[in-house]
Design an enzyme around this catalytic site. Structure first.
Site, PDB file in Angstrom:
ATOM      1  N   CYS A   2       0.840  -1.256  -0.014  1.00  0.00           N
ATOM      2  CA  CYS A   2      -0.162   0.125   0.131  1.00  0.00           C
ATOM      3  C   CYS A   2       0.897   1.293  -0.066  1.00  0.00           C
ATOM      4  O   CYS A   2       2.044   1.132   0.571  1.00  0.00           O
ATOM      5  CB  CYS A   2      -0.913  -0.025   1.376  1.00  0.00           C
ATOM      6  SG  CYS A   2      -1.828  -1.602   1.375  1.00  0.00           S
ATOM      7  N   ARG A  27       1.645   1.171  -6.289  1.00  0.00           N
ATOM      8  CA  ARG A  27       2.051   0.305  -5.495  1.00  0.00           C
ATOM      9  C   ARG A  27       0.587  -0.487  -4.890  1.00  0.00           C
ATOM     10  O   ARG A  27       0.733  -1.534  -4.224  1.00  0.00           O
ATOM     11  CB  ARG A  27       2.706   0.993  -4.231  1.00  0.00           C
ATOM     12  CG  ARG A  27       3.972   1.236  -4.371  1.00  0.00           C
ATOM     13  CD  ARG A  27       4.586   2.116  -3.030  1.00  0.00           C
ATOM     14  NE  ARG A  27       6.021   1.910  -3.123  1.00  0.00           N
ATOM     15  CZ  ARG A  27       6.618   1.050  -2.266  1.00  0.00           C
ATOM     16  NH1 ARG A  27       6.077   0.751  -1.263  1.00  0.00           N
ATOM     17  NH2 ARG A  27       7.888   1.247  -2.469  1.00  0.00           N
ATOM     18  N   TRP A  76      -3.621  -1.882  -1.493  1.00  0.00           N
ATOM     19  CA  TRP A  76      -3.915  -3.044  -2.012  1.00  0.00           C
ATOM     20  C   TRP A  76      -4.076  -4.174  -1.042  1.00  0.00           C
ATOM     21  O   TRP A  76      -3.664  -4.532  -0.219  1.00  0.00           O
ATOM     22  CB  TRP A  76      -2.512  -3.584  -2.571  1.00  0.00           C
ATOM     23  CG  TRP A  76      -2.370  -4.624  -3.381  1.00  0.00           C
ATOM     24  CD1 TRP A  76      -2.633  -4.598  -5.082  1.00  0.00           C
ATOM     25  CD2 TRP A  76      -2.190  -6.176  -3.142  1.00  0.00           C
ATOM     26  NE1 TRP A  76      -2.303  -5.991  -5.572  1.00  0.00           N
ATOM     27  CE2 TRP A  76      -2.442  -7.079  -4.416  1.00  0.00           C
ATOM     28  CE3 TRP A  76      -1.935  -7.068  -2.070  1.00  0.00           C
ATOM     29  CZ2 TRP A  76      -2.077  -8.382  -4.375  1.00  0.00           C
ATOM     30  CZ3 TRP A  76      -1.940  -8.387  -2.131  1.00  0.00           C
ATOM     31  CH2 TRP A  76      -2.012  -8.929  -3.148  1.00  0.00           C
ATOM     32  N   ASN A 100       0.494  -0.376   6.309  1.00  0.00           N
ATOM     33  CA  ASN A 100       0.879  -1.115   5.153  1.00  0.00           C
ATOM     34  C   ASN A 100       1.491  -2.554   5.736  1.00  0.00           C
ATOM     35  O   ASN A 100       2.478  -2.516   6.415  1.00  0.00           O
ATOM     36  CB  ASN A 100       1.952  -0.620   4.422  1.00  0.00           C
ATOM     37  CG  ASN A 100       2.613  -1.337   3.204  1.00  0.00           C
ATOM     38  OD1 ASN A 100       1.988  -2.304   2.934  1.00  0.00           O
ATOM     39  ND2 ASN A 100       3.882  -0.821   3.086  1.00  0.00           N
ATOM     40  N   GLY A 101       0.991  -3.461   5.220  1.00  0.00           N
ATOM     41  CA  GLY A 101       1.348  -4.781   5.776  1.00  0.00           C
ATOM     42  C   GLY A 101       0.530  -5.919   6.474  1.00  0.00           C
ATOM     43  O   GLY A 101      -0.834  -5.616   5.887  1.00  0.00           O
ATOM     44  N   GLU A 484      10.127 -14.446 -19.026  1.00  0.00           N
ATOM     45  CA  GLU A 484      10.082 -13.159 -18.566  1.00  0.00           C
ATOM     46  C   GLU A 484       9.203 -12.411 -19.698  1.00  0.00           C
ATOM     47  O   GLU A 484       8.359 -11.686 -19.548  1.00  0.00           O
ATOM     48  CB  GLU A 484      11.483 -12.588 -18.675  1.00  0.00           C
ATOM     49  CG  GLU A 484      11.399 -11.055 -18.557  1.00  0.00           C
ATOM     50  CD  GLU A 484      10.651 -10.416 -17.223  1.00  0.00           C
ATOM     51  OE1 GLU A 484      10.500 -11.023 -16.464  1.00  0.00           O
ATOM     52  OE2 GLU A 484      10.607  -9.264 -17.228  1.00  0.00           O
ATOM     53  N   LYS A 488       5.641 -10.603 -18.853  1.00  0.00           N
ATOM     54  CA  LYS A 488       5.411  -9.446 -19.094  1.00  0.00           C
ATOM     55  C   LYS A 488       4.005  -8.991 -19.870  1.00  0.00           C
ATOM     56  O   LYS A 488       3.327  -8.326 -19.580  1.00  0.00           O
ATOM     57  CB  LYS A 488       6.505  -8.762 -19.838  1.00  0.00           C
ATOM     58  CG  LYS A 488       7.095  -7.287 -19.852  1.00  0.00           C
ATOM     59  CD  LYS A 488       7.967  -7.198 -18.688  1.00  0.00           C
ATOM     60  CE  LYS A 488       7.444  -7.667 -17.239  1.00  0.00           C
ATOM     61  NZ  LYS A 488       8.495  -7.848 -16.437  1.00  0.00           N
ATOM     62  N   GLU A 491       1.104  -9.666 -17.527  1.00  0.00           N
ATOM     63  CA  GLU A 491       0.991  -8.848 -16.557  1.00  0.00           C
ATOM     64  C   GLU A 491       0.101  -7.606 -17.176  1.00  0.00           C
ATOM     65  O   GLU A 491      -0.641  -7.122 -16.480  1.00  0.00           O
ATOM     66  CB  GLU A 491       2.354  -8.218 -16.347  1.00  0.00           C
ATOM     67  CG  GLU A 491       2.843  -8.714 -14.873  1.00  0.00           C
ATOM     68  CD  GLU A 491       4.162  -7.795 -14.478  1.00  0.00           C
ATOM     69  OE1 GLU A 491       4.965  -7.945 -15.403  1.00  0.00           O
ATOM     70  OE2 GLU A 491       4.155  -7.654 -13.477  1.00  0.00           O
ATOM     71  N   HIS A 507       6.988 -32.220 -24.611  1.00  0.00           N
ATOM     72  CA  HIS A 507       6.611 -33.122 -23.457  1.00  0.00           C
ATOM     73  C   HIS A 507       5.227 -32.672 -22.935  1.00  0.00           C
ATOM     74  O   HIS A 507       5.079 -33.317 -21.602  1.00  0.00           O
ATOM     75  CB  HIS A 507       7.896 -32.880 -22.517  1.00  0.00           C
ATOM     76  CG  HIS A 507       9.309 -33.451 -22.858  1.00  0.00           C
ATOM     77  ND1 HIS A 507       9.677 -34.859 -23.108  1.00  0.00           N
ATOM     78  CD2 HIS A 507      10.162 -32.919 -23.457  1.00  0.00           C
ATOM     79  CE1 HIS A 507      10.827 -35.129 -23.637  1.00  0.00           C
ATOM     80  NE2 HIS A 507      11.224 -33.829 -23.770  1.00  0.00           N
ATOM     81  N   LYS A 606       3.580  -3.079  -7.341  1.00  0.00           N
ATOM     82  CA  LYS A 606       4.903  -2.747  -7.552  1.00  0.00           C
ATOM     83  C   LYS A 606       5.571  -3.414  -6.651  1.00  0.00           C
ATOM     84  O   LYS A 606       6.709  -4.126  -7.165  1.00  0.00           O
ATOM     85  CB  LYS A 606       5.339  -1.195  -7.887  1.00  0.00           C
ATOM     86  CG  LYS A 606       6.633  -1.015  -8.148  1.00  0.00           C
ATOM     87  CD  LYS A 606       6.829  -1.366  -9.604  1.00  0.00           C
ATOM     88  CE  LYS A 606       8.296  -1.145 -10.225  1.00  0.00           C
ATOM     89  NZ  LYS A 606       8.562  -2.100 -11.419  1.00  0.00           N
TER      90      LYS A 606
HETATM   91  O1  M6R Z   1      10.860  -5.473  -6.175  1.00  0.00           O
HETATM   92  P1  M6R Z   1      11.363  -7.000  -6.406  1.00  0.00           P
HETATM   93  O2  M6R Z   1      12.193  -7.099  -7.670  1.00  0.00           O
HETATM   94  O3  M6R Z   1      11.816  -7.870  -5.520  1.00  0.00           O
HETATM   95  O4  M6R Z   1       9.898  -7.524  -7.063  1.00  0.00           O
HETATM   96  C1  M6R Z   1       9.749  -8.789  -7.431  1.00  0.00           C
HETATM   97  C2  M6R Z   1       8.608  -9.005  -8.306  1.00  0.00           C
HETATM   98  O5  M6R Z   1       7.335  -8.740  -7.556  1.00  0.00           O
HETATM   99  C3  M6R Z   1       8.625  -8.191  -9.588  1.00  0.00           C
HETATM  100  O6  M6R Z   1       9.672  -8.494 -10.542  1.00  0.00           O
HETATM  101  C4  M6R Z   1       7.175  -8.593 -10.479  1.00  0.00           C
HETATM  102  O7  M6R Z   1       7.271  -9.802 -10.833  1.00  0.00           O
HETATM  103  C5  M6R Z   1       7.119  -7.585 -11.484  1.00  0.00           C
HETATM  104  N1  M6R Z   1       5.837  -6.897 -11.511  1.00  0.00           N
HETATM  105  C6  M6R Z   1       7.087  -8.336 -12.964  1.00  0.00           C
HETATM  106  O8  M6R Z   1       7.099  -7.261 -13.710  1.00  0.00           O
END
Ligand code: M6R
Length: 611
Positions: A2, A27, A76, A100-101, A484, A488, A491, A507, A606
């Site tokens: 958050c 965030r 969040w 936050n937490g 990756e 992307k 996401e 497989h 984020k």
């Molecule tokens: O801040 P961090 O690199 O530790 O975050 C790790 C993941 O949460 C972050 O890479 C997430 O997968 C991204 N949204 C990917 O684009």
């Protein structure tokens, strides 16, 4: 996850808080809220709206409110649905709180408090803290003491910011959650936030308190002041004070429609700066210190994109050094009872340096006597502070929830570490350094060239965006790039996408292939024939083929529905990073055509500061 912003000063807190929250919205954006002192009633007044911050802004717009103190939050959701009642701040007639937490023992505390006659108005864990703090506050009307007492009851990693109806003080505290305070040296305003980014342009001095240190901002007759105290109430020096390192342009998108695109385009410049620092400049010495740890088994740990970076880095470390390297997802590693030995090292990759699972994994390694290092972007983050050594990736603020430039610089930094550890570096220090330098320069150049002429990828994106599913394939160092690429795309475009090792398709995953499935096949010069065979197998089953392959490859173009040429020449190690930028751009445009919220994709935050 958050966003938190608090303010005490001479200006209108609403303006400061809304601006700060808009920067932190990446965030978390399930709901947003603010609490101020109402000018009419002189009591606490909260406004909370579900959805994006804009909804809250609209509600406040016509109200013409002014308050010199306030706290705000973007949520969040963890405990409790996305409703206005569950949105923060939570308040009563005496106190208001943002959090936050996660309070891990919230259920038990809630039951106990209800049994003692307390009432709850939301489903959140946060409200238990409000109820606890209020009970103490009623005893002595001492905010700092009340927060201190309430904090001693809760378990879990959290940051809290609390204000009173008197409107003259804010108290903040955290355990393994991001929290900073800020000070404007011109007008004496004070701030608190979950991220220094929210305070750019407002505060020049940033305070980084340690865990369980109470930050107390008070309005005095002579002006406002900040002080820090431990849980016994004694004055504490367990904080760092630094000048803000962020400048105003980090909060602007500039000529770009989205932060994600801006960040993709920043890569050539950032790579050049990275090179100047690590290979030509002062960073040389930092990395050389890592040589001391050569021949030790390495555990690389991260989440999401950072984990993918770890997979590429493992290939470098094992290839150049012939030492065992394990790569693990932090969320699994920490609960798996991993075999850890004192003589091994832990290498933690994280953009934010605040990912809860990564932090817990680092702690586990440290407890087992391992030396821990980070490849991290955020100076002063919890990971940064907990590790014995840090390799900063120097990517600047990354705002897009989808990580782009951080991945590139994480891999580059890991690549450099792997070369520094190797025997050839010892013997031919300068030679190897020159070789690294040439390849990194070439990488920046090629990314730049590609970005200047990425119209072709945009056209492909338009043609494939309506397909049902996307399968990314690659081999060896390009396999993590396939993972990756898929991450992307899913996401930001909300489409089903998976990454596979190309050799693994037959497989099982090949059963998915039909004319509605697009195979984004990375055909690298290494293992070329084998990868082309995999492409043929997909084509034989009517899959739509997009190849990212060597330039001027007429046969490859011939078997592809769409062909994206890449100049791999001179990039034997860093070719994956060039292909990854192609994937980033492809995902960006597919999302753009689909009209999704690219910088703030649904359900994501984020920085994942809860488990
Ligand atoms: O801040 P961090 O690199 O530790 O975050 C790790 C993941 O949460 C972050 O890479 C997430 O997968 C991204 N949204 C990917 O684009």
């Amino acid at each position: 996850m958050c966003g938190i912003v608090g303010y005490l000063g001479e200006n209108n807190s609403i303006d400061v808080i809304l601006e700060g929250l808009s920067r932190l919205e990446y965030r978390g954006y399930d709901s947003a809220g603010i609490c101020i002192i109402d000018p009419q009633t002189a009591g606490l007044s909260s406004f909370r709206e579900t959805g994006k911050l804009n909804n809250l802004k609209k509600v406040l717009a016509g109200k013409n409110l002014f308050s010199r103190i306030g706290i705000g939050h973007t949520r969040w959701a963890t405990h409790g649905a996305v409703t206005a009642d569950n949105a923060h701040p939570h308040s009563n007639e005496l106190l208001a709180i943002v959090h936050n937490g996660i309070i891990e023992n919230a259920g038990q505390l809630r039951e106990e408090l209800i049994a003692q006659g307390e009432k709850f108005y939301s489903q959140t864990d946060t409200e238990t803290f409000l109820v606890l703090a209020t009970r103490y506050y009623k005893q002595k009307m001492d905010l700092r003491w009340s927060v201190q007492q309430a904090f001693s009851h809760i378990r879990g990693n959290s940051a809290f910011v609390v204000m009173t109806a008197k409107g003259d003080e804010i108290v903040a505290i955290k355990r393994a959650a991001p929290l900073v305070c800020g000070q404007n040296n011109v007008n004496g305003d004070f701030f608190v936030s979950s991220d220094p980014y929210a305070l750019v342009g407002f505060a020049e001095d940033i305070y980084f308190p340690e865990d369980e240190v109470i930050c107390h901002i008070q309005k005095m007759t002579s002006g406002s002041m900040i002080s820090f105290h431990d849980l016994e109430g004694k004055e504490s020096s367990s904080f760092q004070k630094k000048k803000s390192e962020l400048n105003a342009d980090v909060v602007e998108k500039g000529e770009f429609e989205h932060f994600m695109l801006k960040e993709i385009f920043e890569q050539p410049r950032l790579i050049a700066q990275w090179l100047d620092f690590y290979v030509n400049g002062p960073g040389k010495e930092d990395v050389l210190k890592f040589q001391e740890y050569k021949s030790r088994t390495i555990h690389i740990v991260g989440c999401g994109t950072a984990w993918h970076a770890g997979l590429v880095i493992r290939d470098f470390v094992e290839h150049f050094n012939r030492i065992h390297t394990h790569v693990e997802l932090a969320s699994e590693f920490r609960y798996r009872d991993p075999l850890l030995k004192e003589e091994e090292i832990g290498l933690f990759i994280s953009q934010s340096g605040e990912t809860a699972d990564t932090l817990a994994a680092e702690e586990l390694c440290r407890e087992n006597g391992l030396q821990t290092f980070s490849i991290v972007n955020t100076v002063g983050s919890t990971l940064y502070r907990n590790c014995v050594g840090n390799f900063l990736i120097r990517a600047g603020q990354e705002i897009g929830v989808a990580s782009t430039k951080a991945f590139t610089l994480q891999v580059l930094t890991g690549y450099l570490c792997s070369r520094v550890l190797s025997k050839d570096f010892e013997g031919h220090n300068d030679l190897v350094r020159d070789e690294i330098k040439r390849e990194v320069e070439l990488l920046a150049e090629r990314i730049d060239l590609f970005l200047k002429d990425s119209e072709g990828v945009k056209n492909i994106a338009q043609k494939i965006q309506k397909h049902k599913g996307f399968i990314f394939t690659g081999r060896r160092r390009y396999y993590p790039i396939a993972l990756e690429g898929a991450l992307k795309l899913k996401e930001i475009a909300y489409v089903h996408a998976e990454g596979f090792a190309a050799g693994e398709l037959k497989h099982g995953p090949i059963a998915l292939i039909d004319e509605d499935i697009v195979n984004i096949a990375i055909v690298s010069p290494e293992l070329y024939e084998k990868t082309v065979s995999n492409v043929e197998e997909v084509k034989a089953r009517n899959g739509v083929i997009v190849t990212i392959g060597p330039k001027n490859d007429a046969p490859l173009k011939e078997i592809s529905d769409f062909y994206i040429p890449v100049d791999f020449e001179g990039l034997p190690n860093l070719g994956p990073l060039l292909v990854n930028v192609v994937n980033q751009v492809l995902a960006y445009y597919i999302a753009l055509f689909k009209g999704t919220d690219i910088d703030k994709p649904r359900n994501l935050a984020k920085s994942v500061t809860v488990e």
